[in-house]
Scaffold this motif. Sequence first.
Motif, mmCIF file in Angstrom:
data_model
loop_
_atom_site.group_PDB
_atom_site.id
_atom_site.type_symbol
_atom_site.label_atom_id
_atom_site.label_comp_id
_atom_site.label_asym_id
_atom_site.label_seq_id
_atom_site.Cartn_x
_atom_site.Cartn_y
_atom_site.Cartn_z
ATOM 1 N N THR A 6 -14.781 12.068 21.022
ATOM 2 C CA THR A 6 -15.193 13.337 20.417
ATOM 3 C C THR A 6 -14.169 14.438 20.699
ATOM 4 O O THR A 6 -13.154 14.206 21.349
ATOM 5 N N GLU A 7 -14.480 15.635 20.247
ATOM 6 C CA GLU A 7 -13.542 16.750 20.333
ATOM 7 C C GLU A 7 -13.137 17.124 21.753
ATOM 8 O O GLU A 7 -12.110 17.775 21.941
ATOM 9 N N ASN A 8 -13.883 16.722 22.751
ATOM 10 C CA ASN A 8 -13.494 17.046 24.127
ATOM 11 C C ASN A 8 -12.134 16.462 24.483
ATOM 12 O O ASN A 8 -11.477 16.931 25.401
ATOM 13 N N CYS A 9 -11.697 15.439 23.768
ATOM 14 C CA CYS A 9 -10.401 14.802 24.031
ATOM 15 C C CYS A 9 -9.233 15.653 23.518
ATOM 16 O O CYS A 9 -8.123 15.543 24.034
ATOM 17 N N ILE A 10 -9.473 16.487 22.546
ATOM 18 C CA ILE A 10 -8.392 17.265 21.924
ATOM 19 C C ILE A 10 -7.682 18.121 22.968
ATOM 20 O O ILE A 10 -8.312 18.845 23.726
ATOM 21 N N LYS A 11 -6.373 17.984 22.983
ATOM 22 C CA LYS A 11 -5.469 18.711 23.879
ATOM 23 C C LYS A 11 -5.558 18.255 25.330
ATOM 24 O O LYS A 11 -4.876 18.788 26.190
ATOM 25 N N CYS A 12 -6.419 17.282 25.637
ATOM 26 C CA CYS A 12 -6.506 16.737 27.001
ATOM 27 C C CYS A 12 -5.785 15.400 27.047
ATOM 28 O O CYS A 12 -4.829 15.227 27.775
ATOM 29 N N LYS A 13 -6.312 14.451 26.285
ATOM 30 C CA LYS A 13 -5.675 13.143 26.115
ATOM 31 C C LYS A 13 -5.257 12.529 27.456
ATOM 32 O O LYS A 13 -4.119 12.146 27.657
ATOM 33 N N TYR A 14 -6.224 12.417 28.366
ATOM 34 C CA TYR A 14 -5.941 11.880 29.700
ATOM 35 C C TYR A 14 -5.558 10.394 29.689
ATOM 36 O O TYR A 14 -4.769 9.959 30.497
ATOM 37 N N ALA A 61 -25.866 12.248 19.808
ATOM 38 C CA ALA A 61 -25.761 13.288 18.776
ATOM 39 C C ALA A 61 -24.358 13.884 18.692
ATOM 40 O O ALA A 61 -23.910 14.286 17.613
ATOM 41 N N ARG A 62 -23.646 13.929 19.810
ATOM 42 C CA ARG A 62 -22.282 14.482 19.803
ATOM 43 C C ARG A 62 -21.309 13.605 19.023
ATOM 44 O O ARG A 62 -20.233 14.053 18.637
ATOM 45 N N ALA A 63 -21.663 12.356 18.776
ATOM 46 C CA ALA A 63 -20.774 11.428 18.075
ATOM 47 C C ALA A 63 -20.824 11.572 16.564
ATOM 48 O O ALA A 63 -19.872 11.209 15.873
ATOM 49 N N ILE A 64 -21.902 12.102 16.040
ATOM 50 C CA ILE A 64 -22.124 12.123 14.592
ATOM 51 C C ILE A 64 -20.934 12.672 13.808
ATOM 52 O O ILE A 64 -20.480 12.066 12.849
ATOM 53 N N ALA A 65 -20.395 13.791 14.234
ATOM 54 C CA ALA A 65 -19.281 14.417 13.514
ATOM 55 C C ALA A 65 -17.957 13.685 13.708
ATOM 56 O O ALA A 65 -16.986 13.983 13.010
ATOM 57 N N TRP A 66 -17.920 12.710 14.624
ATOM 58 C CA TRP A 66 -16.657 12.070 14.973
ATOM 59 C C TRP A 66 -16.573 10.593 14.632
ATOM 60 O O TRP A 66 -15.495 10.003 14.690
ATOM 61 N N ILE A 67 -17.666 9.977 14.269
ATOM 62 C CA ILE A 67 -17.668 8.539 13.975
ATOM 63 C C ILE A 67 -16.679 8.197 12.859
ATOM 64 O O ILE A 67 -15.822 7.330 13.018
ATOM 65 N N GLU A 68 -16.786 8.880 11.754
ATOM 66 C CA GLU A 68 -15.916 8.572 10.618
ATOM 67 C C GLU A 68 -14.466 8.940 10.917
ATOM 68 O O GLU A 68 -13.539 8.238 10.516
ATOM 69 N N ARG A 69 -14.262 10.009 11.649
ATOM 70 C CA ARG A 69 -12.891 10.413 12.004
ATOM 71 C C ARG A 69 -12.242 9.344 12.894
ATOM 72 O O ARG A 69 -11.063 9.039 12.740
ATOM 73 N N ASN A 70 -13.005 8.771 13.819
ATOM 74 C CA ASN A 70 -12.476 7.679 14.645
ATOM 75 C C ASN A 70 -12.070 6.511 13.762
ATOM 76 O O ASN A 70 -11.001 5.928 13.931
ATOM 77 N N ARG A 71 -12.921 6.155 12.798
ATOM 78 C CA ARG A 71 -12.639 5.029 11.906
ATOM 79 C C ARG A 71 -11.373 5.287 11.073
ATOM 80 O O ARG A 71 -10.487 4.442 10.982
ATOM 81 N N ILE A 72 -11.288 6.445 10.478
ATOM 82 C CA ILE A 72 -10.159 6.782 9.601
ATOM 83 C C ILE A 72 -8.839 6.783 10.361
ATOM 84 O O ILE A 72 -7.859 6.170 9.943
#
Length: 109
Positions: A6-14, A61-72
Motif C-alpha cells: 500500500t501507499e505506506n511504502c511510497i518513498k520508504c522502500k525498505y 480495507a487499506r488494500a482496496i485502492a492498491w490491489i489493481e495497482r499491484n497487479r498492473i
Amino acid sequence: MPYVVTENCIKCKYMDCVEVCPVDCFYVGQNMLVIHPDECIDCGVCEPECPAEAIVPDSDARAIAWIERNRIFAAQWPNVTHKDEPPPDADEWKDKPGKEALFSPEPGA
C-alpha cells in the motif's frame, strides 16, 4: 488471499520484505514495491518484516485502492529478489500519511 503493498511504502522502500519472500513475487518501482498477486502464495512472512507497515492482506480495507495497482505494475516493473539500501530519507517518510499523490509509475533499478 494475496498480500498487497500500500501507499505506506511510497518513498520508504525498505525492502526487508524482499529478503524473506520464498517465491520472489516483489517488483520494484522508482519509489515503492508491489507484489504480483498471482505469484504470492499468501504465506504472510513479508507482512511483519515491513518497517512501514505497508503490506496487508487483500482482505484488509487499506488494500482496496492498491490491489489493481499491484497487479498492473508487477507486470511492468522488474522483479527484485534481494534487499537494496532504502532511500536516505526513508525514515523521514515512514509514518507520513497521504503519500499516494507521490506514487511514481516509473520502474525501479
